[in-house]
Design a protein around this motif. Structure first.
Motif, PDB file in Angstrom:
ATOM      1  N   GLU A   8       1.277  11.257   1.278  1.00 24.98           N
ATOM      2  CA  GLU A   8       1.235   9.925   0.664  1.00 24.98           C
ATOM      3  C   GLU A   8       0.243   9.837  -0.504  1.00 24.98           C
ATOM      4  O   GLU A   8       0.239   8.850  -1.233  1.00 24.98           O
ATOM      5  CB  GLU A   8       0.929   8.850   1.711  1.00 24.98           C
ATOM      6  N   HIS A  11       1.575  10.652  -5.755  1.00 25.17           N
ATOM      7  CA  HIS A  11       2.272   9.433  -6.183  1.00 25.17           C
ATOM      8  C   HIS A  11       3.658   9.745  -6.720  1.00 25.17           C
ATOM      9  O   HIS A  11       3.838  10.678  -7.487  1.00 25.17           O
ATOM     10  CB  HIS A  11       1.454   8.704  -7.252  1.00 25.17           C
ATOM     11  N   TYR A  16      -0.182   5.541  -9.674  1.00 21.68           N
ATOM     12  CA  TYR A  16      -1.390   4.720  -9.582  1.00 21.68           C
ATOM     13  C   TYR A  16      -2.663   5.561  -9.453  1.00 21.68           C
ATOM     14  O   TYR A  16      -3.745   5.007  -9.336  1.00 21.68           O
ATOM     15  CB  TYR A  16      -1.267   3.739  -8.408  1.00 21.68           C
ATOM     16  N   TYR A  25      -3.462  -2.488 -15.072  1.00 18.25           N
ATOM     17  CA  TYR A  25      -2.700  -3.111 -13.980  1.00 18.25           C
ATOM     18  C   TYR A  25      -2.786  -4.646 -13.971  1.00 18.25           C
ATOM     19  O   TYR A  25      -1.777  -5.337 -13.977  1.00 18.25           O
ATOM     20  CB  TYR A  25      -3.173  -2.543 -12.635  1.00 18.25           C
ATOM     21  N   ARG A  33       2.170 -13.003 -12.514  1.00 17.47           N
ATOM     22  CA  ARG A  33       1.584 -13.301 -11.204  1.00 17.47           C
ATOM     23  C   ARG A  33       0.307 -14.096 -11.366  1.00 17.47           C
ATOM     24  O   ARG A  33      -0.436 -13.886 -12.323  1.00 17.47           O
ATOM     25  CB  ARG A  33       1.213 -11.994 -10.470  1.00 17.47           C
ATOM     26  N   GLY A  60      -2.650  -0.745   0.844  1.00 16.95           N
ATOM     27  CA  GLY A  60      -2.154  -0.663  -0.528  1.00 16.95           C
ATOM     28  C   GLY A  60      -2.773  -1.803  -1.323  1.00 16.95           C
ATOM     29  O   GLY A  60      -2.088  -2.534  -2.033  1.00 16.95           O
ATOM     30  N   CYS A  61      -4.108  -1.910  -1.208  1.00 16.02           N
ATOM     31  CA  CYS A  61      -4.832  -3.080  -1.763  1.00 16.02           C
ATOM     32  C   CYS A  61      -4.849  -3.094  -3.285  1.00 16.02           C
ATOM     33  O   CYS A  61      -5.070  -4.136  -3.894  1.00 16.02           O
ATOM     34  CB  CYS A  61      -6.258  -3.112  -1.242  1.00 16.02           C
ATOM     35  N   GLY A  62      -4.631  -1.925  -3.923  1.00 14.27           N
ATOM     36  CA  GLY A  62      -4.648  -1.876  -5.383  1.00 14.27           C
ATOM     37  C   GLY A  62      -5.969  -2.362  -5.941  1.00 14.27           C
ATOM     38  O   GLY A  62      -7.054  -1.987  -5.470  1.00 14.27           O
ATOM     39  N   ASP A  81      -6.425   1.997   0.150  1.00  7.08           N
ATOM     40  CA  ASP A  81      -5.463   2.449  -0.866  1.00  7.08           C
ATOM     41  C   ASP A  81      -5.605   3.968  -1.045  1.00  7.08           C
ATOM     42  O   ASP A  81      -6.696   4.514  -0.916  1.00  7.08           O
ATOM     43  CB  ASP A  81      -5.702   1.740  -2.205  1.00  7.08           C
ATOM     44  N   SER A  83      -5.150   5.371  -3.880  1.00  7.27           N
ATOM     45  CA  SER A  83      -5.606   5.616  -5.252  1.00  7.27           C
ATOM     46  C   SER A  83      -7.088   5.271  -5.413  1.00  7.27           C
ATOM     47  O   SER A  83      -7.488   4.105  -5.301  1.00  7.27           O
ATOM     48  CB  SER A  83      -4.785   4.785  -6.243  1.00  7.27           C
ATOM     49  N   GLY A 107      -4.232   5.741   3.423  1.00  7.15           N
ATOM     50  CA  GLY A 107      -2.939   5.079   3.228  1.00  7.15           C
ATOM     51  C   GLY A 107      -2.278   4.712   4.543  1.00  7.15           C
ATOM     52  O   GLY A 107      -2.865   4.870   5.626  1.00  7.15           O
ATOM     53  N   PHE A 108      -1.041   4.239   4.444  1.00  7.32           N
ATOM     54  CA  PHE A 108      -0.266   3.811   5.618  1.00  7.32           C
ATOM     55  C   PHE A 108      -0.238   4.891   6.703  1.00  7.32           C
ATOM     56  O   PHE A 108      -0.223   4.589   7.877  1.00  7.32           O
ATOM     57  CB  PHE A 108       1.194   3.539   5.212  1.00  7.32           C
ATOM     58  N   LYS A 124       1.136  -5.723   0.339  1.00  7.20           N
ATOM     59  CA  LYS A 124       1.808  -6.393  -0.767  1.00  7.20           C
ATOM     60  C   LYS A 124       2.270  -5.378  -1.802  1.00  7.20           C
ATOM     61  O   LYS A 124       1.455  -4.627  -2.347  1.00  7.20           O
ATOM     62  CB  LYS A 124       0.798  -7.362  -1.386  1.00  7.20           C
ATOM     63  N   THR A 125       3.560  -5.357  -2.045  1.00  2.59           N
ATOM     64  CA  THR A 125       4.215  -4.441  -2.997  1.00  2.59           C
ATOM     65  C   THR A 125       3.673  -3.002  -2.914  1.00  2.59           C
ATOM     66  O   THR A 125       3.386  -2.376  -3.923  1.00  2.59           O
ATOM     67  CB  THR A 125       4.158  -4.979  -4.457  1.00  2.59           C
ATOM     68  N   HIS A 129       6.514   2.385  -1.376  1.00  2.00           N
ATOM     69  CA  HIS A 129       6.148   3.739  -1.830  1.00  2.00           C
ATOM     70  C   HIS A 129       6.495   4.801  -0.783  1.00  2.00           C
ATOM     71  O   HIS A 129       6.371   5.999  -1.062  1.00  2.00           O
ATOM     72  CB  HIS A 129       4.664   3.812  -2.200  1.00  2.00           C
TER      73      HIS A 129
HETATM   74  C1  LIG Z   1       2.156  -2.209  -6.985  1.00  2.00           C
HETATM   75  S1  LIG Z   1       0.576  -1.774  -6.417  1.00  2.00           S
HETATM   76  C2  LIG Z   1       0.170  -3.202  -5.401  1.00  2.00           C
HETATM   77  C3  LIG Z   1      -1.322  -3.439  -5.334  1.00  2.00           C
HETATM   78  C4  LIG Z   1      -1.734  -4.751  -4.676  1.00  2.00           C
HETATM   79  N1  LIG Z   1      -1.323  -4.822  -3.292  1.00  2.00           N
HETATM   80  C5  LIG Z   1      -1.206  -5.955  -5.418  1.00  2.00           C
HETATM   81  O1  LIG Z   1      -0.629  -6.863  -4.781  1.00  2.00           O
HETATM   82  O2  LIG Z   1      -1.415  -6.042  -6.624  1.00  2.00           O
HETATM   83  C6  LIG Z   1       0.930  -0.540  -5.204  1.00  2.00           C
HETATM   84  C7  LIG Z   1      -0.315   0.086  -4.580  1.00  2.00           C
HETATM   85  O3  LIG Z   1       0.080   0.830  -3.421  1.00  2.00           O
HETATM   86  C8  LIG Z   1      -0.707   2.008  -3.385  1.00  2.00           C
HETATM   87  N2  LIG Z   1      -0.029   2.972  -2.531  1.00  2.00           N
HETATM   88  C9  LIG Z   1       1.003   3.809  -2.819  1.00  2.00           C
HETATM   89  N3  LIG Z   1       1.331   4.543  -1.747  1.00  2.00           N
HETATM   90  C10 LIG Z   1       0.484   4.163  -0.741  1.00  2.00           C
HETATM   91  C11 LIG Z   1       0.298   4.576   0.610  1.00  2.00           C
HETATM   92  N4  LIG Z   1       1.057   5.510   1.167  1.00  2.00           N
HETATM   93  N5  LIG Z   1      -0.662   3.972   1.337  1.00  2.00           N
HETATM   94  C12 LIG Z   1      -1.449   3.010   0.787  1.00  2.00           C
HETATM   95  N6  LIG Z   1      -1.334   2.588  -0.489  1.00  2.00           N
HETATM   96  C13 LIG Z   1      -0.379   3.162  -1.236  1.00  2.00           C
HETATM   97  C14 LIG Z   1      -0.841   2.404  -4.843  1.00  2.00           C
HETATM   98  O4  LIG Z   1      -1.912   3.297  -5.041  1.00  2.00           O
HETATM   99  C15 LIG Z   1      -1.044   1.043  -5.505  1.00  2.00           C
HETATM  100  O5  LIG Z   1      -2.398   0.706  -5.569  1.00  2.00           O
END
Ligand SMILES: C[S@@+](CC[C@H](N)C(=O)[O-])C[C@H]1O[C@@H](n2cnc3c(N)ncnc32)[C@H](O)[C@@H]1O
Length: 242
Positions: A8, A11, A16, A25, A33, A60-62, A81, A83, A107-108, A124-125, A129
């Protein structure tokens, strides 16, 4: 770790892990948003009040779109996250007096919640992934993180349209993004459809059920973006070692 384990931290789709992506971002996303309004909307949707003794995990807090606001209302927030650069960007936005927000580079499929299970997991979003098989594993792992009766909130791109209409639905969705966020973002949405792993609504519902969650509310607000409020109703026992 098994050789067949999904990596995971590698990417796929929008990358990211790149500093440039983390840097642009918020500017890009704030074209369509409002993070604070989204956070208030989530709290209303979940019907959550008196959260000062609650613990939340944001997977996936971004750059902290949810976690930074959550830190004002919850006792402890774990912001997770894969990243490092997205986490770094979130930290730079943080008020120095905030001590209840803890960032974790995981990650997840790798995050381990230490101590007691939490009241709420938010994602959230980010779940898109993972391919569906690994989404199911992620949801089972989330079951372990949340206390019985606790909540899972998912906000993600989930296909709610009739699959036979996929070409027209996807084309018009992409065009709408281009109108509000420009040509650059259009490319990103194309990457999303082509290289990331959004799934259909009925598949998501089945996976949530298999992970011990009851969907209490589902709000699709176009044929794509969907919010789920789910309650943990079954304690799953997913072993991660043989
Ligand atoms: C579109 S961004 C969303 C960020 C934030 N949640 C938001 O609402 O703006 C997606 C995020 O998911 C993270 N991501 C991707 N794969 C992941 C994983 N397996 N576990 C946790 N985070 C992950 C990316 O690094 C990125 O920061």
């Amino acid at each position: 770790m098994n050789k067949w384990q999904f990596d995971e931290f590698k990417h796929r789709g929008v990358d990211y892990s790149k500093a440039k992506q983390a840097e642009i971002y918020d500017e890009e996303h704030q074209k369509f948003r409002d993070y604070e309004q989204e956070f208030r909307g989530m709290m209303d949707f979940l019907g959550l009040h008196n959260t000062e003794n609650m613990t939340i995990v944001d997977l996936g807090c971004g750059t902290g779109a949810t976690s930074i606001f959550a830190a004002d209302l919850f006792k402890t927030v774990y912001a997770v996250d894969v990243s490092e650069v997205m986490i770094e960007k979130a930290k730079r936005k943080l008020d120095k007096n905030v001590h209840n927000l803890k960032f974790v580079n995981a990650g997840f499929l790798s995050y381990e919640q230490e101590g007691e299970p939490v009241d709420l997991v938010v994602t959230k979003t980010a779940l898109h992934h993972l391919p569906d098989f690994w989404k199911q594993i992620a949801l089972l792992r989330i079951n372990r993180m949340v206390k019985m009766g606790g909540l899972l909130y998912i906000h993600d791109i989930v296909f709610q349209f009739d699959p036979q209409e996929y070409v027209s639905k996807i084309n018009s969705w992409i065009s709408r993004f281009e109108e509000v966020a420009g040509e650059e973002f259009r490319l990103e949405v194309e990457i999303h459809i082509r290289d990331e792993y959004s799934t259909f609504g009925w598949i998501m519902n089945g996976m949530l059920e298999k992970a011990g969650f009851a969907v209490e509310k589902c709000r699709p607000y176009d044929d794509f973006m969907t919010e789920y409020a789910c309650r943990k109703v079954i304690e799953m026992n997913c072993k991660e070692t043989a």
